[in-house]
Write a protein that holds these residues in place. Structure first.
Motif, PDB file in Angstrom:
ATOM      1  N   PHE A 271       0.826  -1.207   0.000  1.00  0.00           N
ATOM      2  CA  PHE A 271       0.000   0.000   0.000  1.00  0.00           C
ATOM      3  C   PHE A 271       0.864   1.262   0.000  1.00  0.00           C
ATOM      4  CE2 PHE A 271      -2.755   2.907   2.761  1.00  0.00           C
ATOM      5  CZ  PHE A 271      -3.471   3.389   1.675  1.00  0.00           C
ATOM      6  N   VAL A 272       1.849   1.295   0.889  1.00  0.00           N
ATOM      7  CA  VAL A 272       2.715   2.468   1.000  1.00  0.00           C
ATOM      8  C   VAL A 272       3.610   2.610  -0.225  1.00  0.00           C
ATOM      9  CG1 VAL A 272       4.669   3.406   2.302  1.00  0.00           C
ATOM     10  CG2 VAL A 272       2.657   2.576   3.512  1.00  0.00           C
ATOM     11  N   PHE A 273       4.045   1.475  -0.774  1.00  0.00           N
ATOM     12  CA  PHE A 273       4.868   1.526  -1.990  1.00  0.00           C
ATOM     13  C   PHE A 273       4.100   2.182  -3.139  1.00  0.00           C
ATOM     14  CE2 PHE A 273       5.774  -0.636  -6.062  1.00  0.00           C
ATOM     15  CZ  PHE A 273       7.026  -0.107  -6.293  1.00  0.00           C
ATOM     16  N   VAL A 274       2.831   1.809  -3.319  1.00  0.00           N
ATOM     17  CA  VAL A 274       2.022   2.387  -4.390  1.00  0.00           C
ATOM     18  C   VAL A 274       1.794   3.877  -4.148  1.00  0.00           C
ATOM     19  CG1 VAL A 274      -0.249   2.373  -5.484  1.00  0.00           C
ATOM     20  CG2 VAL A 274       0.915   0.217  -5.022  1.00  0.00           C
ATOM     21  N   LEU A 275       1.482   4.250  -2.897  1.00  0.00           N
ATOM     22  CA  LEU A 275       1.259   5.668  -2.590  1.00  0.00           C
ATOM     23  C   LEU A 275       2.505   6.491  -2.876  1.00  0.00           C
ATOM     24  CD1 LEU A 275      -0.776   5.714   0.774  1.00  0.00           C
ATOM     25  CD2 LEU A 275      -1.581   6.264  -1.516  1.00  0.00           C
ATOM     26  N   ASN A 276       3.659   6.021  -2.410  1.00  0.00           N
ATOM     27  CA  ASN A 276       4.905   6.737  -2.674  1.00  0.00           C
ATOM     28  C   ASN A 276       5.180   6.840  -4.169  1.00  0.00           C
ATOM     29  OD1 ASN A 276       6.248   7.601  -0.231  1.00  0.00           O
ATOM     30  ND2 ASN A 276       6.364   5.449   0.330  1.00  0.00           N
ATOM     31  N   GLY A 277       4.950   5.743  -4.875  1.00  0.00           N
ATOM     32  CA  GLY A 277       5.192   5.748  -6.311  1.00  0.00           C
ATOM     33  C   GLY A 277       4.321   6.749  -7.036  1.00  0.00           C
ATOM     34  N   ILE A 278       3.043   6.815  -6.663  1.00  0.00           N
ATOM     35  CA  ILE A 278       2.125   7.762  -7.303  1.00  0.00           C
ATOM     36  C   ILE A 278       2.576   9.197  -7.068  1.00  0.00           C
ATOM     37  CG2 ILE A 278      -0.223   8.690  -7.219  1.00  0.00           C
ATOM     38  CD1 ILE A 278      -1.203   5.843  -6.716  1.00  0.00           C
ATOM     39  N   VAL A 279       2.986   9.494  -5.822  1.00  0.00           N
ATOM     40  CA  VAL A 279       3.404  10.863  -5.506  1.00  0.00           C
ATOM     41  C   VAL A 279       4.638  11.251  -6.307  1.00  0.00           C
ATOM     42  CG1 VAL A 279       4.275  12.373  -3.693  1.00  0.00           C
ATOM     43  CG2 VAL A 279       2.379  10.851  -3.205  1.00  0.00           C
ATOM     44  N   PHE A 280       5.637  10.373  -6.343  1.00  0.00           N
ATOM     45  CA  PHE A 280       6.851  10.703  -7.094  1.00  0.00           C
ATOM     46  C   PHE A 280       6.571  10.810  -8.594  1.00  0.00           C
ATOM     47  CE2 PHE A 280       9.122   9.108  -3.269  1.00  0.00           C
ATOM     48  CZ  PHE A 280       9.950  10.194  -3.074  1.00  0.00           C
ATOM     49  N   PHE A 281       5.660  10.010  -9.086  1.00  0.00           N
ATOM     50  CA  PHE A 281       5.270  10.116 -10.487  1.00  0.00           C
ATOM     51  C   PHE A 281       4.589  11.455 -10.758  1.00  0.00           C
ATOM     52  CE2 PHE A 281       4.559   7.779 -14.428  1.00  0.00           C
ATOM     53  CZ  PHE A 281       5.533   6.798 -14.341  1.00  0.00           C
ATOM     54  N   ILE A 282       3.713  11.853  -9.823  1.00  0.00           N
ATOM     55  CA  ILE A 282       2.995  13.125  -9.979  1.00  0.00           C
ATOM     56  C   ILE A 282       3.970  14.293 -10.030  1.00  0.00           C
ATOM     57  CG2 ILE A 282       1.429  14.732  -8.808  1.00  0.00           C
ATOM     58  CD1 ILE A 282      -0.183  12.326  -7.879  1.00  0.00           C
ATOM     59  N   ILE A 283       5.077  14.184  -9.284  1.00  0.00           N
ATOM     60  CA  ILE A 283       6.080  15.253  -9.300  1.00  0.00           C
ATOM     61  C   ILE A 283       6.524  15.535 -10.733  1.00  0.00           C
ATOM     62  CG2 ILE A 283       8.424  15.891  -8.583  1.00  0.00           C
ATOM     63  CD1 ILE A 283       7.984  14.256  -6.046  1.00  0.00           C
ATOM     64  N   GLY A 284       6.804  14.463 -11.477  1.00  0.00           N
ATOM     65  CA  GLY A 284       7.230  14.649 -12.863  1.00  0.00           C
ATOM     66  C   GLY A 284       6.100  15.036 -13.788  1.00  0.00           C
ATOM     67  N   LEU A 285       4.916  14.432 -13.598  1.00  0.00           N
ATOM     68  CA  LEU A 285       3.783  14.695 -14.481  1.00  0.00           C
ATOM     69  C   LEU A 285       3.266  16.124 -14.370  1.00  0.00           C
ATOM     70  CD1 LEU A 285       1.767  11.372 -14.051  1.00  0.00           C
ATOM     71  CD2 LEU A 285       2.976  12.127 -16.093  1.00  0.00           C
ATOM     72  N   ASP A 286       3.449  16.752 -13.217  1.00  0.00           N
ATOM     73  CA  ASP A 286       2.905  18.087 -13.000  1.00  0.00           C
ATOM     74  C   ASP A 286       3.742  19.207 -13.614  1.00  0.00           C
ATOM     75  OD1 ASP A 286       0.572  17.517 -11.807  1.00  0.00           O
ATOM     76  OD2 ASP A 286       1.073  18.248  -9.817  1.00  0.00           O
ATOM     77  N   LEU A 287       4.959  18.889 -14.021  1.00  0.00           N
ATOM     78  CA  LEU A 287       5.853  19.958 -14.472  1.00  0.00           C
ATOM     79  C   LEU A 287       5.316  20.762 -15.653  1.00  0.00           C
ATOM     80  CD1 LEU A 287       8.514  21.426 -14.138  1.00  0.00           C
ATOM     81  CD2 LEU A 287       9.557  19.758 -15.679  1.00  0.00           C
ATOM     82  N   PRO A 288       4.796  20.145 -16.721  1.00  0.00           N
ATOM     83  CA  PRO A 288       4.314  20.964 -17.846  1.00  0.00           C
ATOM     84  C   PRO A 288       3.238  21.965 -17.442  1.00  0.00           C
ATOM     85  CG  PRO A 288       4.501  18.677 -18.508  1.00  0.00           C
ATOM     86  CD  PRO A 288       4.702  18.696 -17.024  1.00  0.00           C
ATOM     87  N   GLU A 289       2.315  21.557 -16.569  1.00  0.00           N
ATOM     88  CA  GLU A 289       1.265  22.479 -16.131  1.00  0.00           C
ATOM     89  C   GLU A 289       1.853  23.624 -15.313  1.00  0.00           C
ATOM     90  OE1 GLU A 289      -3.042  22.368 -13.799  1.00  0.00           O
ATOM     91  OE2 GLU A 289      -1.812  20.585 -13.951  1.00  0.00           O
ATOM     92  N   ILE A 290       2.848  23.309 -14.474  1.00  0.00           N
ATOM     93  CA  ILE A 290       3.493  24.355 -13.673  1.00  0.00           C
ATOM     94  C   ILE A 290       4.222  25.337 -14.582  1.00  0.00           C
ATOM     95  CG2 ILE A 290       5.243  24.791 -11.917  1.00  0.00           C
ATOM     96  CD1 ILE A 290       4.619  21.999 -10.791  1.00  0.00           C
ATOM     97  N   VAL A 291       4.904  24.806 -15.588  1.00  0.00           N
ATOM     98  CA  VAL A 291       5.631  25.675 -16.527  1.00  0.00           C
ATOM     99  C   VAL A 291       4.676  26.593 -17.276  1.00  0.00           C
ATOM    100  CG1 VAL A 291       7.038  25.685 -18.618  1.00  0.00           C
ATOM    101  CG2 VAL A 291       7.565  24.085 -16.779  1.00  0.00           C
ATOM    102  N   SER A 292       3.516  26.075 -17.693  1.00  0.00           N
ATOM    103  CA  SER A 292       2.534  26.925 -18.379  1.00  0.00           C
ATOM    104  C   SER A 292       2.029  28.016 -17.452  1.00  0.00           C
ATOM    105  CB  SER A 292       1.364  26.073 -18.877  1.00  0.00           C
ATOM    106  OG  SER A 292       0.658  25.500 -17.799  1.00  0.00           O
ATOM    107  N   GLY A 293       1.922  27.706 -16.143  1.00  0.00           N
ATOM    108  CA  GLY A 293       1.529  28.735 -15.177  1.00  0.00           C
ATOM    109  C   GLY A 293       2.571  29.834 -15.064  1.00  0.00           C
ATOM    110  N   LEU A 294       3.855  29.448 -15.132  1.00  0.00           N
ATOM    111  CA  LEU A 294       4.922  30.444 -15.098  1.00  0.00           C
ATOM    112  C   LEU A 294       4.843  31.368 -16.317  1.00  0.00           C
ATOM    113  CD1 LEU A 294       8.055  28.362 -13.972  1.00  0.00           C
ATOM    114  CD2 LEU A 294       6.793  30.030 -12.610  1.00  0.00           C
ATOM    115  N   ARG A 295       4.582  30.783 -17.473  1.00  0.00           N
ATOM    116  CA  ARG A 295       4.506  31.593 -18.692  1.00  0.00           C
ATOM    117  C   ARG A 295       3.340  32.569 -18.633  1.00  0.00           C
ATOM    118  NH1 ARG A 295       5.531  26.353 -22.564  1.00  0.00           N
ATOM    119  NH2 ARG A 295       7.825  26.331 -22.426  1.00  0.00           N
ATOM    120  N   SER A 296       2.244  32.131 -18.034  1.00  0.00           N
ATOM    121  CA  SER A 296       1.088  33.031 -17.914  1.00  0.00           C
ATOM    122  C   SER A 296       1.389  34.217 -17.018  1.00  0.00           C
ATOM    123  CB  SER A 296      -0.119  32.261 -17.379  1.00  0.00           C
ATOM    124  OG  SER A 296       0.104  31.840 -16.045  1.00  0.00           O
ATOM    125  N   GLU A 297       2.357  34.053 -16.112  1.00  0.00           N
ATOM    126  CA  GLU A 297       2.754  35.147 -15.225  1.00  0.00           C
ATOM    127  C   GLU A 297       3.996  35.866 -15.729  1.00  0.00           C
ATOM    128  OE1 GLU A 297       3.193  33.500 -11.352  1.00  0.00           O
ATOM    129  OE2 GLU A 297       1.109  32.813 -11.203  1.00  0.00           O
TER     130      GLU A 297
END
Length: 525
Positions: A271-297
């Motif tokens: 259970f904890v392995f899957v939760l940790n894996g999802i969080v670390f994956f989300i770290i990478g997956l979220d970058l494009p959206e964060i970058v687009s937010g920077l460009r908007s500002e």
């Protein structure tokens, strides 16, 4: 829902495969997960993974902290509580203060409140990353205990700073007197609520007719209850989970049977392995959206990366300075508990390595994502930049520190001069003591009563080969009860010798697990 489900299933499959690959390459799996998430995020047409900021803490943190509290050695925490608490509270505050001052000075539009906000986010090192990295190298038990204990408590202290900074950003003011009162309530109230609820849960496990499945379900629900109750009274949900988890883990032998302990360990590990894996994956997956937010500002990407590198440098430097300050203070005020090393060079290199272990991960990401999008009807100031800096900090600390730490430990041979009993010798010593204690118990209590019983004679002569006597001719209900009594005697012996500070808690847990397995085998005969 139908479009996101295949993606989530594919993500979990990728997490498992990447963990296998990381083990083969002998590198920490969070490093591969973050990198893979970053690379996958550039694939066009992927669904956007979004988590409600109000739920990010509640979904991920309680079970991760609860499992960490169960895994840590409480005895080692008590032994090294001074340095653990100093790193978990004083060093976290010093790190957050350093980040606040630097960001306020170098980043345009960053107030001290925003500086403390990002300082609270990135100040706690990640237990999962550190553990995954150090498992490939041998480090002393004391160093491992300090790192584990620090990572368990620094989440609470950093999130308290984060919460106060969030209020200051939202209200535009900070009242020290009220903050001091709130801080005391968060610490004392969180710990008190956690221990009180843990006592109640222990009694419930003892008195209710639970079995292994129900015990496991209850154990999954309990950290969420700890967190939710504490947060409802504006206390620290993190401290409630940590203190409650430590209380229950220290009493697990009294209210969970062998079946619940064995099956529960497997369920929680997955259970904890899957939760940790999802969080670390989300770290990478979220970058494009964060970058687009920077460009908007209108924040240039190169500038934002520079800010991230700056904050990462401050974090590393602050931790190394704190580690040396802790060593100097220990040598001055309590030299008898200072790290023992036969070579002076090793003693003064140890804080450098300790400072280099500050990889960031799950808690930092959860805190950053929990920042509200709106505050007082307006967009939260600098939210996208804070998210991007957090991502850069996590990425750099995992890649730079995470990949170089095992090499530095091996290359410098820093821990080779620290005297320590080899783990195999400790296991052998405990096993021999357990064998002798068991032989005397059998001889004194059952030798005359079962003198003519072949099974009991064999158990008396070579009990450690009792698996050879496990058949219908030699095992009946009466001898099975003796076997079970024998296992309970062994448990009591192990718990007794575990009171010795020189006995490894990890070795004792290993033998207790073997006894649980033996009890399960007997019950199936």
């Amino acid at each position: 829902m139908h479009s996101i489900l295949p993606f989530l299933l594919a993500m979990i499959l990728a997490i498992v495969l990447l963990e296998m690959w990381a083990s083969k390459l002998k590198i920490a799996y969070p490093i591969l997960l973050v990198t893979a998430g970053l690379l996958i995020s550039f694939i066009p047409g992927l669904p956007v993974v979004k988590i409600d900021p109000d739920l990010i803490f509640f979904i991920f943190l309680p079970p991760l902290l609860f499992e960490a509290a169960w895994s840590i050695s409480f005895k080692e925490m008590k032994k090294w509580y001074r340095i653990i608490t100093s790193f978990a509270f004083l060093v976290v505050f010093f790190t957050a203060l350093s980040v606040a001052v630097v960001t306020n000075h170098f980043i345009p539009g960053f107030s001290l409140a925003l500086g403390f906000l990002i300082g609270g986010i990135v100040s706690p090192p990640d237990a999962v990353s550190t553990g995954a990295i150090t498992k490939f190298v041998k480090i002393p038990r004391a160093t491992s205990a300090i790192l584990e204990g620090e990572s368990l408590l620094n989440d609470a202290s950093s999130l308290i700073i984060f919460r106060f900074a969030l209020v200051a950003v939202g209200t535009g003011q900070f009242i020290w007197q009220q903050a001091a009162v709130d801080f005391l309530w968060m610490v004392i109230g969180g710990a008190g609520i956690g221990i009180a609820l843990a006592w109640f849960f222990v009694q419930a496990h003892k008195r209710l007719p639970t079995d292994a499945p129900s015990d496991i379900v209850f154990s999954i629900l309990e950290p969420y209850i700890f967190y939710w109750v504490a947060e409802q009274v504006h206390s620290s949900g993190v401290l409630a989970v940590v203190c409650g988890g430590l209380y229950m883990a220290n009493r697990r032998m009294s209210y969970l049977n062998s079946t619940s302990r064995i099956r529960g360990a497997s369920v929680w590990e997955s259970f904890v392995f899957v939760l940790n894996g999802i969080v670390f994956f989300i770290i990478g997956l979220d970058l494009p959206e964060i970058v687009s937010g920077l460009r908007s500002e209108n924040i240039p990407l190169k500038t934002a990366i520079g800010y991230g590198v700056l904050v990462t440098g401050v974090l590393i430097l602050a931790r190394i300075i704190s580690a040396y300050a802790a060593l100097i203070a220990t040598l001055i005020f309590r030299p008898q508990v200072a790290p023992r090393a036969t070579i002076r060079r090793s003693r003064f290199l140890t804080p450098l390595l300790l400072g280099w272990t500050g990889m960031r991960g799950v808690v930092s990401l959860a805190a950053a994502l929990s920042i509200p999008v709106m505050v007082n009807g307006q967009a939260f100031p600098q939210r996208n930049l804070i998210l991007f800096i957090t991502f850069i900090v996590i990425l750099l600390t995992l890649l730079v520190q995470g990949l170089t730490l095992p090499y530095l430990i091996t290359r410098t041979k820093i821990f080779d001069s620290i005297p320590q009993i080899p783990e195999e010798d400790t296991k052998l010593k405990v096993k021999e003591g357990l064998r002798e204690h068991t032989r005397l118990f059998l001889k004194n209590k059952y030798e005359n009563e079962f003198q003519d019983h072949e099974g009991m004679q064999r158990m008396l002569m070579l009990w450690d080969e009792k698996s050879k006597a496990a058949n219908d001719e030699l095992i009946n209900e009466k001898t099975k009860l003796v076997f079970l009594e024998l296992l309970e005697v062994q448990r009591r012996f192990l718990l007794e010798i575990n009171k010795d500070p020189l006995t490894s808690d990890e070795v004792v847990r290993h033998h207790l697990f073997l006894i649980d397995l033996e009890e399960e085998r007997l019950r199936t005969l």
